[in-house]
Design an enzyme around this catalytic site. Sequence first.
Site, mmCIF file in Angstrom:
data_model
loop_
_atom_site.group_PDB
_atom_site.id
_atom_site.type_symbol
_atom_site.label_atom_id
_atom_site.label_comp_id
_atom_site.label_asym_id
_atom_site.label_seq_id
_atom_site.Cartn_x
_atom_site.Cartn_y
_atom_site.Cartn_z
ATOM 1 N N ASP A 152 -12.583 -3.662 2.344
ATOM 2 C CA ASP A 152 -11.857 -3.787 1.081
ATOM 3 C C ASP A 152 -12.817 -4.338 0.020
ATOM 4 O O ASP A 152 -13.593 -5.252 0.280
ATOM 5 C CB ASP A 152 -10.655 -4.724 1.251
ATOM 6 C CG ASP A 152 -9.668 -4.597 0.114
ATOM 7 O OD1 ASP A 152 -8.532 -4.133 0.352
ATOM 8 O OD2 ASP A 152 -10.026 -4.963 -1.034
ATOM 9 N N ASN B 78 1.359 -2.010 2.966
ATOM 10 C CA ASN B 78 2.228 -2.189 1.807
ATOM 11 C C ASN B 78 2.763 -0.831 1.366
ATOM 12 O O ASN B 78 2.023 0.156 1.361
ATOM 13 C CB ASN B 78 1.434 -2.816 0.654
ATOM 14 C CG ASN B 78 0.862 -4.165 1.019
ATOM 15 O OD1 ASN B 78 1.521 -4.965 1.677
ATOM 16 N ND2 ASN B 78 -0.365 -4.434 0.615
ATOM 17 N N GLU C 291 -0.722 -0.779 -4.245
ATOM 18 C CA GLU C 291 -1.492 -0.431 -5.444
ATOM 19 C C GLU C 291 -2.056 0.988 -5.362
ATOM 20 O O GLU C 291 -2.095 1.698 -6.359
ATOM 21 C CB GLU C 291 -2.665 -1.408 -5.627
ATOM 22 C CG GLU C 291 -2.229 -2.810 -6.004
ATOM 23 C CD GLU C 291 -3.370 -3.808 -5.875
ATOM 24 O OE1 GLU C 291 -4.543 -3.396 -5.767
ATOM 25 O OE2 GLU C 291 -3.079 -5.014 -5.872
ATOM 26 N N VAL C 292 -2.522 1.344 -4.186
ATOM 27 C CA VAL C 292 -3.154 2.665 -4.033
ATOM 28 C C VAL C 292 -2.203 3.589 -3.267
ATOM 29 O O VAL C 292 -1.838 3.305 -2.119
ATOM 30 C CB VAL C 292 -4.500 2.551 -3.290
ATOM 31 C CG1 VAL C 292 -5.138 3.931 -3.142
ATOM 32 C CG2 VAL C 292 -5.440 1.593 -4.019
ATOM 33 N N HIS D 261 -2.305 3.456 3.861
ATOM 34 C CA HIS D 261 -3.409 2.689 4.437
ATOM 35 C C HIS D 261 -2.881 1.454 5.128
ATOM 36 O O HIS D 261 -1.790 0.973 4.816
ATOM 37 C CB HIS D 261 -4.420 2.289 3.359
ATOM 38 C CG HIS D 261 -3.832 1.519 2.215
ATOM 39 N ND1 HIS D 261 -3.165 2.129 1.173
ATOM 40 C CD2 HIS D 261 -3.789 0.193 1.945
ATOM 41 C CE1 HIS D 261 -2.758 1.213 0.313
ATOM 42 N NE2 HIS D 261 -3.109 0.020 0.764
ATOM 43 N N HIS E 89 -4.142 -2.570 6.112
ATOM 44 C CA HIS E 89 -5.118 -3.650 5.946
ATOM 45 C C HIS E 89 -5.279 -4.303 7.315
ATOM 46 O O HIS E 89 -4.278 -4.595 7.983
ATOM 47 C CB HIS E 89 -4.593 -4.721 4.991
ATOM 48 C CG HIS E 89 -4.332 -4.252 3.588
ATOM 49 N ND1 HIS E 89 -5.146 -4.580 2.530
ATOM 50 C CD2 HIS E 89 -3.340 -3.490 3.064
ATOM 51 C CE1 HIS E 89 -4.673 -4.050 1.423
ATOM 52 N NE2 HIS E 89 -3.556 -3.386 1.715
HETATM 53 P P1 5GP Z 1 -2.514 -2.051 -1.562
HETATM 54 O O1 5GP Z 1 -2.097 -3.116 -2.532
HETATM 55 O O2 5GP Z 1 -2.312 -0.670 -2.114
HETATM 56 O O3 5GP Z 1 -1.903 -2.237 -0.199
HETATM 57 O O4 5GP Z 1 -4.062 -2.267 -1.319
HETATM 58 C C1 5GP Z 1 -5.060 -1.564 -1.960
HETATM 59 C C2 5GP Z 1 -6.358 -2.229 -1.599
HETATM 60 O O5 5GP Z 1 -7.411 -1.372 -1.982
HETATM 61 C C3 5GP Z 1 -6.601 -3.565 -2.295
HETATM 62 O O6 5GP Z 1 -6.774 -4.579 -1.315
HETATM 63 C C4 5GP Z 1 -7.876 -3.320 -3.107
HETATM 64 O O7 5GP Z 1 -8.742 -4.442 -3.123
HETATM 65 C C5 5GP Z 1 -8.494 -2.143 -2.416
HETATM 66 N N1 5GP Z 1 -9.293 -1.290 -3.287
HETATM 67 C C6 5GP Z 1 -8.937 -0.824 -4.504
HETATM 68 N N2 5GP Z 1 -9.907 -0.046 -5.014
HETATM 69 C C7 5GP Z 1 -10.893 -0.004 -4.082
HETATM 70 C C8 5GP Z 1 -12.165 0.650 -4.029
HETATM 71 O O8 5GP Z 1 -12.587 1.364 -4.936
HETATM 72 N N3 5GP Z 1 -12.917 0.446 -2.909
HETATM 73 C C9 5GP Z 1 -12.473 -0.332 -1.868
HETATM 74 N N4 5GP Z 1 -13.300 -0.457 -0.823
HETATM 75 N N5 5GP Z 1 -11.272 -0.953 -1.886
HETATM 76 C C10 5GP Z 1 -10.504 -0.792 -2.984
#
Ligand code: 5GP
Length: 117
Positions: free
Chosen positions: A32, A90, A98-99, A103, A105
């Site tokens: 991450d 999430n 967010e993405v 995925h 973690h």
């Molecule tokens: P979410 O909130 O969607 O579960 O988690 C998305 C995760 O993706 C976050 O922990 C964030 O730090 C990570 N992330 C966002 N953009 C990038 C990126 O460009 N590269 C990497 N390696 N992680 C990312």
Amino acid sequence: MYDNNNIFAKIIAGKIPCKKIYEDEHVLFFEDINPVSKIHILGIPKLKCVNFSDFVANNNEKTISNFFKKINMVIESLGIKESGYRVISNSGIDGGQEVPHFHVHILGGEKIGSKIR
Ligand code: 5GP
């Protein structure tokens, strides 16, 4: 609806770099960019899936099972199987996603607090 331009789609396509932990034709695990624990790995299937429910509902058992087995393989390779870890996915607004590419973690390497990721 899957967004082909989301950041993880670009990482899978090699358009954005990442620190790879493990990759094969079906899955990718990488660090991450903004770690919240000593070990913070993201795991993604190379499929157009928005979230956990989309992944489980729209793929066969072999694909689903393979992804979860690969998560466990990475956990073992990180050496955190015995010390402990947290696997989180999430989903949606309330889940804080967010993405919009499914995925997980993998958090570990230290004690993980009660409210994290
Ligand atoms: P979410 O909130 O969607 O579960 O988690 C998305 C995760 O993706 C976050 O922990 C964030 O730090 C990570 N992330 C966002 N953009 C990038 C990126 O460009 N590269 C990497 N390696 N992680 C990312």
